[in-house]
Write a protein that holds these residues in place. Structure first.
Motif, PDB file in Angstrom:
ATOM      1  N   GLY A  47       0.818  -1.208   0.000  1.00 20.75           N
ATOM      2  CA  GLY A  47       0.000   0.000   0.000  1.00 20.75           C
ATOM      3  C   GLY A  47       0.848   1.252   0.000  1.00 20.75           C
ATOM      4  O   GLY A  47       0.575   2.215  -0.716  1.00 20.75           O
ATOM      5  N   TYR A  48       1.919   1.224   0.786  1.00 26.96           N
ATOM      6  CA  TYR A  48       2.817   2.388   0.861  1.00 26.96           C
ATOM      7  C   TYR A  48       3.429   2.671  -0.504  1.00 26.96           C
ATOM      8  O   TYR A  48       3.503   3.818  -0.937  1.00 26.96           O
ATOM      9  N   ILE A  51       0.712   4.232  -2.750  1.00 28.02           N
ATOM     10  CA  ILE A  51       0.372   5.608  -2.373  1.00 28.02           C
ATOM     11  C   ILE A  51       1.484   6.573  -2.779  1.00 28.02           C
ATOM     12  O   ILE A  51       1.234   7.633  -3.356  1.00 28.02           O
ATOM     13  N   ALA A  55       1.305   9.642  -5.469  1.00 30.75           N
ATOM     14  CA  ALA A  55       1.610  11.025  -5.086  1.00 30.75           C
ATOM     15  C   ALA A  55       2.671  11.599  -6.014  1.00 30.75           C
ATOM     16  O   ALA A  55       2.582  12.749  -6.452  1.00 30.75           O
ATOM     17  N   ASP A 274      -6.417  17.825  -3.042  1.00 29.75           N
ATOM     18  CA  ASP A 274      -5.163  17.144  -3.365  1.00 29.75           C
ATOM     19  C   ASP A 274      -5.058  16.739  -4.820  1.00 29.75           C
ATOM     20  O   ASP A 274      -4.183  15.975  -5.189  1.00 29.75           O
TER      21      ASP A 274
END
Lengths: 315, 178
Positions: A47-48, A51, A55, A274
């Motif tokens: 997941g990290y 993400i 980004a 965002d």
């Protein structure tokens, strides 16, 4: 073999069997825990990775769009209500209103993520950008409320010198923590100087507005009782009025619910703060609009120290 | 147990033993739901999640981002393990610990006079002074901690991988071995 030793033997075997069972149980438990840890590591790590790469790709897309822009701002025009319109002359583009509070951390994040892209759209004639500072924090009192008001009034003073957009950026970049006194008069004056506002009248204005803010805090403490004539003609009064006005301006699904809020042709943009690309695309797809405010005339008797400087950047 | 059960041990005890795994199952699934929902809402808005962490004003920017990104994922991972019922007791213990950390965070924000939303579900951040709900947040987290406690003390429940693997032979089962 004696009966006793046979019994002993049996006992030993039983003990060993039990030990073996316990070891198997422990191994099973360790295996299960290892698998569980693996699941956690997989989800968190995977997941990290997703993400952070998302980004990064958003950041790259924004940088890509900004790459062709020479960073030249279009003319900024002070409006009667204290807001500033950033647009090319005779722009036929959607009206994009941005309501923000200088103490609101989400607003600083919004500015950081979207500010430049919005300025670019305005410079390219693809948006009529109206920056409308409000102070929702004012109602809460010091320190956040007074920080917010001091900054809002100083930004309005910077608008008298045609430097609102730049000053607005500086304020958000230097936003103080809401739990302590910040945006001091000295800081506010220094930031003006950084942008070339060296007129002593600016410093004077910022200090007198800071005095009004203090008086307003005392007035609030007394339960909004008594004489509020100290507000008359101040930029603090103007930003308080702007804050009240937006609450009445929109209703229903477009109702003003907090800062930052973006309205495109009067319609609340709900895409979050965002995703600058989505915001830019939504603006580019919208039809042309017009501000509901009028430019402040340059020859009225406003309390501005140098009213003629309103549109200096138009040259 | 009270003297009541001593007078009628077989009935009351066996009824509770019969019910216990189901109580544990309900607590397990409820805890998984809470963690999974909270984690999901934050994971789909990672930047919001980072801001919620930043609002506590406890860590550096880099740390805020790391926690903001990974904490929701960690919650989702715990929820998943609770649903499949793997290493249930330890996952429940970790969940209880996580709730304790959340409660500590909320208390510290409260004590420092911050006016923030806890960011427990969806996005947090600053709110107006009158809109904080620290007390409610803490009570709610204590409730979740109790759920975790139930699962920790009685990890054996139906529809769990642990049971399938024979990880928690209940006390009754062990006795029958001898």
């Amino acid at each position: 073999m004696s009966k006793a030793s046979r019994k002993e033997n049996r006992e030993r075997l039983k003990q060993e069997r039990l030990k073996e069972q316990r070891r198997a149980k422990r191994n099973k438990l360790l295996t299960v825990m290892a698998v569980a840890l693996g699941v956690v590591a997989l989800i968190v790590g995977g997941g990290y990775f997703i993400i952070t790469s998302q980004a990064n790709s958003t950041g790259n897309l924004v940088a890509e769009r900004l790459s062709g822009w020479d960073k030249q701002l279009p003319p900024q025009t002070l409006q009667e209500d204290g807001s500033t319109v950033l647009a090319v002359e005779d722009a036929s583009a959607p009206l994009v209103e941005v309501y923000a509070d200088y103490q609101c951390s989400h607003c600083a994040d919004f500015e950081e993520a979207n500010g430049e892209l919005l300025n670019m759209l305005a410079a390219q004639g693809k948006a009529v950008l109206q920056l409308r500072p409000v102070s929702i924090f004012a109602a809460g009192g010091p320190p956040a409320g007074t920080n917010s008001l001091r900054a809002g009034a100083a930004a309005r003073a910077a608008a008298d010198y045609g430097k609102f957009v730049e000053y607005n950026q500086l304020l958000f970049a230097n936003q103080p923590n809401g739990t302590a006194e910040g945006y001091s008069a000295d800081e506010l004056i220094a930031w003006g100087e950084e942008l070339g506002i060296t007129d002593a009248a600016f410093a004077e204005r910022v200090r007198s507005e800071a005095g009004v803010v203090d008086a307003f805090a005392e007035y609030q403490q007394s339960g909004d009782q008594g004489d509020d004539s100290f507000l008359a003609g101040s930029y603090v009064e103007q930003i308080l009025a702007a804050t009240n006005a937006v609450k009445d301006r929109y209703e229903g699904p477009n109702a003003f619910g907090g800062t930052p809020s973006v309205y495109i042709n009067g319609e609340l943009y709900t895409g979050g703060i965002d995703n600058p690309i989505d915001l830019a695309d939504t603006i580019e797809a919208a039809s042309p609009g017009e501000p509901d405010t009028r430019p402040q005339s340059t020859d009225d008797n406003s309390p501005s120290p140098s009213p003629t400087a309103n549109e200096t950047t138009e040259q | 147990m009270s003297t009541d059960t001593e007078q009628s041990p077989p009935n009351a005890t066996s009824r509770w033993e019969h019910l216990r795994p189901w109580v544990s199952l309900v607590a397990r699934i409820a805890l998984a739901g809470v963690l999974g929902y909270a984690g999901y809402l934050k994971a789909i808005e990672p930047q919001e999640s980072v801001r919620s962490v930043a609002a506590y004003e406890l860590f550096s920017d880099g740390m805020n981002q790391f926690i903001g990104y990974t904490l929701p994922l960690f919650e989702i991972a715990l929820a998943l393990l609770l649903i499949i019922g793997l290493a249930t007791r330890y996952v429940a213990a970790l969940s209880a610990l996580l709730m304790a950390v959340f409660i500590a965070g909320i208390i510290s924000a409260w004590a420092r006079g911050l006016t923030i939303d806890c960011g427990c579900f969806s996005s947090g951040g600053q709110v107006a002074a009158g809109e904080t709900a620290y007390g409610v947040d803490i009570v709610r987290d204590i409730g979740f901690m109790l759920l975790a406690g139930i699962v920790m003390v009685w990890p054996r429940s139906p529809f769990a991988l642990d049971g399938f693997l024979g990880l928690y032979p209940d006390s009754g089962g062990e006795k029958s071995d001898e």
